[in-house]
Design a protein around this motif. Structure first.
Motif, PDB file in Angstrom:
ATOM      1  N   MET A  83      85.179 -77.712 -18.739  1.00 47.03           N
ATOM      2  CA  MET A  83      84.839 -78.830 -19.606  1.00 47.03           C
ATOM      3  C   MET A  83      85.303 -80.145 -19.017  1.00 47.03           C
ATOM      4  O   MET A  83      84.739 -81.183 -19.293  1.00 47.03           O
ATOM      5  CB  MET A  83      85.446 -78.614 -20.993  1.00 47.03           C
ATOM      6  N   SER A  84      86.345 -80.102 -18.167  1.00 47.10           N
ATOM      7  CA  SER A  84      86.942 -81.329 -17.674  1.00 47.10           C
ATOM      8  C   SER A  84      87.237 -81.241 -16.182  1.00 47.10           C
ATOM      9  O   SER A  84      87.875 -80.292 -15.728  1.00 47.10           O
ATOM     10  CB  SER A  84      88.239 -81.601 -18.449  1.00 47.10           C
ATOM     11  N   ILE A  85      86.748 -82.220 -15.438  1.00 49.17           N
ATOM     12  CA  ILE A  85      87.072 -82.372 -14.026  1.00 49.17           C
ATOM     13  C   ILE A  85      87.838 -83.688 -13.938  1.00 49.17           C
ATOM     14  O   ILE A  85      87.270 -84.763 -14.156  1.00 49.17           O
ATOM     15  CB  ILE A  85      85.794 -82.406 -13.151  1.00 49.17           C
ATOM     16  N   THR A 115      80.928 -74.473  -6.212  1.00 49.70           N
ATOM     17  CA  THR A 115      80.177 -74.000  -7.372  1.00 49.70           C
ATOM     18  C   THR A 115      81.146 -73.904  -8.535  1.00 49.70           C
ATOM     19  O   THR A 115      82.167 -73.230  -8.441  1.00 49.70           O
ATOM     20  CB  THR A 115      79.541 -72.622  -7.095  1.00 49.70           C
ATOM     21  N   ILE A 116      80.813 -74.610  -9.605  1.00 51.24           N
ATOM     22  CA  ILE A 116      81.628 -74.585 -10.821  1.00 51.24           C
ATOM     23  C   ILE A 116      80.799 -73.853 -11.876  1.00 51.24           C
ATOM     24  O   ILE A 116      79.708 -74.296 -12.225  1.00 51.24           O
ATOM     25  CB  ILE A 116      81.982 -76.009 -11.289  1.00 51.24           C
ATOM     26  N   THR A 175      77.756 -77.874  -7.581  1.00 51.36           N
ATOM     27  CA  THR A 175      77.038 -77.473  -8.785  1.00 51.36           C
ATOM     28  C   THR A 175      77.986 -77.656  -9.958  1.00 51.36           C
ATOM     29  O   THR A 175      79.058 -77.059 -10.001  1.00 51.36           O
ATOM     30  CB  THR A 175      76.597 -75.988  -8.690  1.00 51.36           C
ATOM     31  N   ILE A 176      77.575 -78.522 -10.901  1.00 52.10           N
ATOM     32  CA  ILE A 176      78.376 -78.803 -12.098  1.00 52.10           C
ATOM     33  C   ILE A 176      77.572 -78.315 -13.293  1.00 52.10           C
ATOM     34  O   ILE A 176      76.432 -78.736 -13.487  1.00 52.10           O
ATOM     35  CB  ILE A 176      78.700 -80.304 -12.217  1.00 52.10           C
ATOM     36  N   PRO A 177      78.149 -77.440 -14.126  1.00 52.81           N
ATOM     37  CA  PRO A 177      77.403 -76.902 -15.261  1.00 52.81           C
ATOM     38  C   PRO A 177      77.241 -77.941 -16.392  1.00 52.81           C
ATOM     39  O   PRO A 177      77.974 -78.922 -16.452  1.00 52.81           O
ATOM     40  CB  PRO A 177      78.267 -75.729 -15.719  1.00 52.81           C
ATOM     41  N   GLU A 178      76.311 -77.660 -17.281  1.00 54.99           N
ATOM     42  CA  GLU A 178      76.017 -78.570 -18.390  1.00 54.99           C
ATOM     43  C   GLU A 178      77.175 -78.759 -19.353  1.00 54.99           C
ATOM     44  O   GLU A 178      77.272 -79.807 -19.969  1.00 54.99           O
ATOM     45  CB  GLU A 178      74.785 -78.072 -19.151  1.00 54.99           C
ATOM     46  N   GLY A 179      78.079 -77.823 -19.484  1.00 51.74           N
ATOM     47  CA  GLY A 179      79.158 -77.916 -20.457  1.00 51.74           C
ATOM     48  C   GLY A 179      80.252 -78.912 -20.110  1.00 51.74           C
ATOM     49  O   GLY A 179      81.124 -79.183 -20.930  1.00 51.74           O
TER      50      GLY A 179
END
Length: 133
Positions: free
Chosen positions: A107-109, A101-102, A124-128
């Motif tokens: 902002m950067s992966i 869960t992020i 889970t990757i957030p919209e930002g």
């Protein structure tokens, strides 16, 4: 040289877990990271193959290169909202990692972050997030 170390509590007041701090501590199964830590640097827990869980505190803003690479017993992780970047190969080879869960703020992966995470079934990757390597 720390292959027999099985548990550690990092004291309050520590703000950075430096490069290679616990690299190769293959028996390390338990660690407590205090709220004041802001950075987990390169290879900090690389090769800690017995580490099954870890809580990254809210104050952490960066997770370094290969920080948890080879933590093959790690089964789930939550990246707190204060982290803005997850560096290259941070969780590579975490073969038991099934859930990630992020939280918002990342902002950067970067490249290869989850390479070799063969048990990964949920992320889970957030919209930002603006960049995935």
């Amino acid at each position: 040289g720390c292959s027999s170390l099985s548990s550690i509590t990092i004291p309050e007041g520590v703000t950075i877990i430096c490069d290679d701090a616990f690299h190769g501590c293959s028996s390390l199964s338990s660690i407590t990271i205090p709220e004041g830590v802001t950075s987990i640097r390169d290879d900090a827990f690389h090769g800690c193959s017995s580490l099954s869980s870890i809580t990254i505190p809210e104050g952490v803003t960066s997770i370094g290169y290969r920080a948890f690479k080879g933590c093959s017993s790690l089964s789930s992780i939550t990246i707190p909202k204060g982290v803005t970047s997850i560096r290259n190969h941070a969780f590579e080879g975490c073969s038991s990692l099934s859930s990630i869960t992020i939280l918002e703020g990342v902002m950067s992966i970067c490249d290869g972050v989850f390479s070799g995470c063969s048990s990964l079934s949920s992320i889970t990757i957030p919209e930002g997030v603006t960049s995935i390597g």
